[in-house]
Design an enzyme around this catalytic site. Structure first.
Site, PDB file in Angstrom:
ATOM      1  N   SER A 250      10.173 -19.718 114.610  1.00  0.00           N
ATOM      2  CA  SER A 250      10.198 -18.557 114.276  1.00  0.00           C
ATOM      3  C   SER A 250      11.507 -17.739 113.593  1.00  0.00           C
ATOM      4  O   SER A 250      12.272 -18.640 113.322  1.00  0.00           O
ATOM      5  CB  SER A 250      10.136 -17.638 115.695  1.00  0.00           C
ATOM      6  N   LYS A 251      11.199 -16.555 112.915  1.00  0.00           N
ATOM      7  CA  LYS A 251      12.621 -15.971 112.143  1.00  0.00           C
ATOM      8  C   LYS A 251      13.707 -15.772 113.149  1.00  0.00           C
ATOM      9  O   LYS A 251      14.648 -15.820 112.357  1.00  0.00           O
ATOM     10  CB  LYS A 251      11.917 -14.841 111.433  1.00  0.00           C
ATOM     11  N   ARG A 252      13.240 -15.986 114.309  1.00  0.00           N
ATOM     12  CA  ARG A 252      14.555 -15.902 115.082  1.00  0.00           C
ATOM     13  C   ARG A 252      15.390 -17.021 114.823  1.00  0.00           C
ATOM     14  O   ARG A 252      16.812 -16.672 115.091  1.00  0.00           O
ATOM     15  CB  ARG A 252      13.870 -15.708 116.699  1.00  0.00           C
ATOM     16  N   ARG A 254      15.969 -18.518 112.319  1.00  0.00           N
ATOM     17  CA  ARG A 254      16.711 -18.233 110.994  1.00  0.00           C
ATOM     18  C   ARG A 254      17.925 -17.363 111.248  1.00  0.00           C
ATOM     19  O   ARG A 254      19.153 -17.400 111.045  1.00  0.00           O
ATOM     20  CB  ARG A 254      15.864 -17.711 109.853  1.00  0.00           C
ATOM     21  N   ALA A 255      17.704 -16.157 112.236  1.00  0.00           N
ATOM     22  CA  ALA A 255      18.554 -15.048 112.515  1.00  0.00           C
ATOM     23  C   ALA A 255      19.693 -15.850 113.269  1.00  0.00           C
ATOM     24  O   ALA A 255      20.823 -15.402 113.035  1.00  0.00           O
ATOM     25  CB  ALA A 255      18.073 -14.148 112.926  1.00  0.00           C
TER      26      ALA A 255
END
Ligand code: GLU
Length: 560
Positions: A250-252, A254-255
């Protein structure tokens, strides 16, 4: 004949999981001579946008996943944006209301929260209390006048629902455990569940392929289909792909990598970083303390500034990391699915020591994936996202592409990452590609050839390589550079052959391996020991620049 659909709710870029669903929709439809529809499920007005829908379409096209019906293509079931189909949904809402298979409700979010809390206190599953008498139009007017929201719920029948799933087999659900769910929201838009069921019927969808997270929605969808007299399509709920770190991709993810990098950076200019990301210093602080997460573009810009590589999760991330769409398609097709040997066009013999019959070749083109598609080959278990495997696939697909197509992909890539090589002429880029055979990604090729597009004085020297290759053993490498400078300027003609002959001759004379001669040269012209093959590198760079860089390295590092 399968009529399939990919039905994204466009909230941002196309995610790798969505791309995989879309790919299997395409494979199934093409294999059976059916049709593949793209439908934009944009009924959540606060989250969906037109720009995101366009981005999803660009990403699908880049992958080569082209729909037969849908936005920008048209088709008999137009329009393909759900937000433009409200009158259609309303007709079916009326039909259900008239048959007492649905009813109005007026609860506020707070009231619902209270009901949920009470159920949780009693350790019960929350099931919405269906009223014994359904509200009529007078009640609706009264609720409106009192400023309450008006919604419509579906009466979930109190019977067992069996989902006959291609991947998971028969899965049973008890109807009475499922709440009467909302089908029409207070803003006049249908919920996903309702619009999806109506459109699957009206668009003639025969096969629904989607992520496992939707399995629990399916009994509600089947109940709705029955209530409306619709057919139930074949369902295939695909297993999840987990990242190497274990989480969902998920984009989490990446963050989190960015956040860790920010925390580790000493003497960070936070104000500058925030402005690079286009966010306020306050938002940056909130991100660092874990209270919020900036949008994708902000995360990308800050990562680029800090030189941090983020794990790819969206298709566009893979593009920017230098993967070919052909490789990505091949790779995602083998997540949660294995092609069958029986109808595989390619097999490889067993390797030495491997027993048994030949094994299916995994490197497949889109057409081969279509030809070999077999829905009985989906796996129930989660698949692991193995980046090394993707890189190996990419290398193979780069070899499979013709020179011109590879060049055109490379140019697209260079433009997107704003590489200084983006403006180079085709002949030079073709030479670079040829010299790069065996590279894993287009990004690797770009990095290894950046020295050709950097001014002599701007080459950055990697301090470890300088130490190891130039300075060690009393500046052995620097002394070699001085000799090389003379020999290079004496060469009557400069080309790959004369350079190779000269370097090999020198190595022989000194009784050392070629590396001892080539590595100092490499560090002098590229700044690192990682570059394209040395003979081609010098030939492409040219004599003058090579000599200038050798002189610069000698001047800069002598006496260190
Ligand atoms: N709009 C839904 C999603 O993006 C589609 C689910 C489905 O395929 O039914 O998850």
């Amino acid at each position: 004949m399968a009529v399939t659909r990919f039905a994204p709710s466009p909230t941002g870029y196309l995610h790798i999981g969505g791309a995989r669903t879309a790919l299997f929709d395409l494979l199934w439809a093409r294999k059976t001579g059916g049709s593949f529809i793209l439908r934009i499920e944009d009924t959540d007005r606060s989250r969906n946008s037109l720009t995101a829908a366009k981005q999803v379409m660009d990403d699908l096209r880049w992958l080569g996943i082209q729909w037969d019906q849908g936005p920008e293509v048209g088709g008999p079931a137009e329009p393909y944006y759900q937000s433009q189909r409200l009158d259609i949904y309303n007709r079916y809402i009326e039909q259900l209301l008239a048959a007492d298979k649905a009813y109005y409700c007026f609860d506020t979010a707070d009231e619902l929260d209270q009901m949920r809390k009470k159920a949780a206190e009693k350790k019960q599953n929350f099931v919405y209390p269906r009223p014994s008498k359904f509200p009529d139009s007078a009640d609706v007017e009264k609720a409106k006048a009192a400023g309450r929201d008006v919604m419509v719920r579906f009466c979930m029948p109190d019977e067992e629902v069996i989902v006959d799933d291609v991947v998971r087999g028969q899965v049973k659900f008890g109807g009475k455990d499922i709440s009467d769910f909302i089908i029409l929201k207070s803003d006049g838009f249908p919920t996903y569940h309702f619009a999806c069921v109506i459109d699957d019927e009206l668009m003639g969808i025969t096969h629904v392929i989607r992520g496992q997270e939707h399995l629990m929605n399916t009994p509600g969808h089947i109940a709705l289909q029955k209530a409306l007299g619709f057919k139930t399509p074949v369902y295939a709920h695909m297993s999840i792909t987990v990242s190497e770190g274990g989480g969902k991709m998920s984009k989490r993810d990446r963050a989190k990598v960015l956040k860790d990098a920010i925390k580790k950076t000493e003497g960070l200019d936070k104000e500058k970083l925030a402005s690079i990301g286009g966010i306020s210093a306050e938002e940056l602080d909130k991100f660092i303390t874990g209270d919020s997460m900036p949008d994708n573009p902000a995360v990308d810009a800050m990562a680029e500034f800090l030189n941090v590589e983020l794990p790819e999760v969206n298709i566009v991330d893979f593009f920017k990391s230098g993967y070919l769409p052909q490789a990505l398609v091949n790779f995602i097709a083998l997540l949660g699915y294995s092609p069958s040997l029986a109808n595989s066009p390619k097999t490889r013999p067993r390797l030495a020591g491997e027993a048994g019959p030949p094994v299916a070749q995994e490197i497949l083109t889109l057409q081969e994936l279509i030809d070999t598609f077999d829905p009985s080959r989906f796996n129930k278990t989660n698949s692991l996202f193995d980046r090394k495997k993707l890189q190996a696939f990419n290398m193979e697909h780069m070899k499979l592409l013709g020179e011109d197509e590879l060049l055109s992909r490379y140019k697209d890539f260079l433009k997107v990452v704003k590489s200084p090589a983006a403006g180079a002429d085709d002949a030079l880029l073709k030479r670079i590609l040829k010299a790069s055979e065996g590279a894993r990604t287009l990004a690797d090729i770009d990095h290894k050839s950046r020295f050709l597009f950097t001014e002599d004085g701007k080459i950055e020297y990697n301090s470890k390589d300088v130490e190891k290759v130039l300075l060690k053993n009393n500046g052995e490498g620097l002394a070699m550079l001085a000799e090389l400078k003379t020999l290079l300027s004496l060469l009557p003609v400069l080309n790959e052959e004369t350079i190779e002959k000269m370097l090999r001759g020198l190595a022989e004379e000194k009784k050392v391996g070629l590396g001892k001669v080539a590595q100092p040269l490499r560090v002098a012209i590229c700044g690192t020991t990682v570059s394209l093959p040395i003979f081609e590198s010098i030939d492409m760079l040219g004599l003058d620049a090579t000599i200038r860089r050798i002189e610069r390295a000698i001047n800069q590092f002598s006496g260190k």
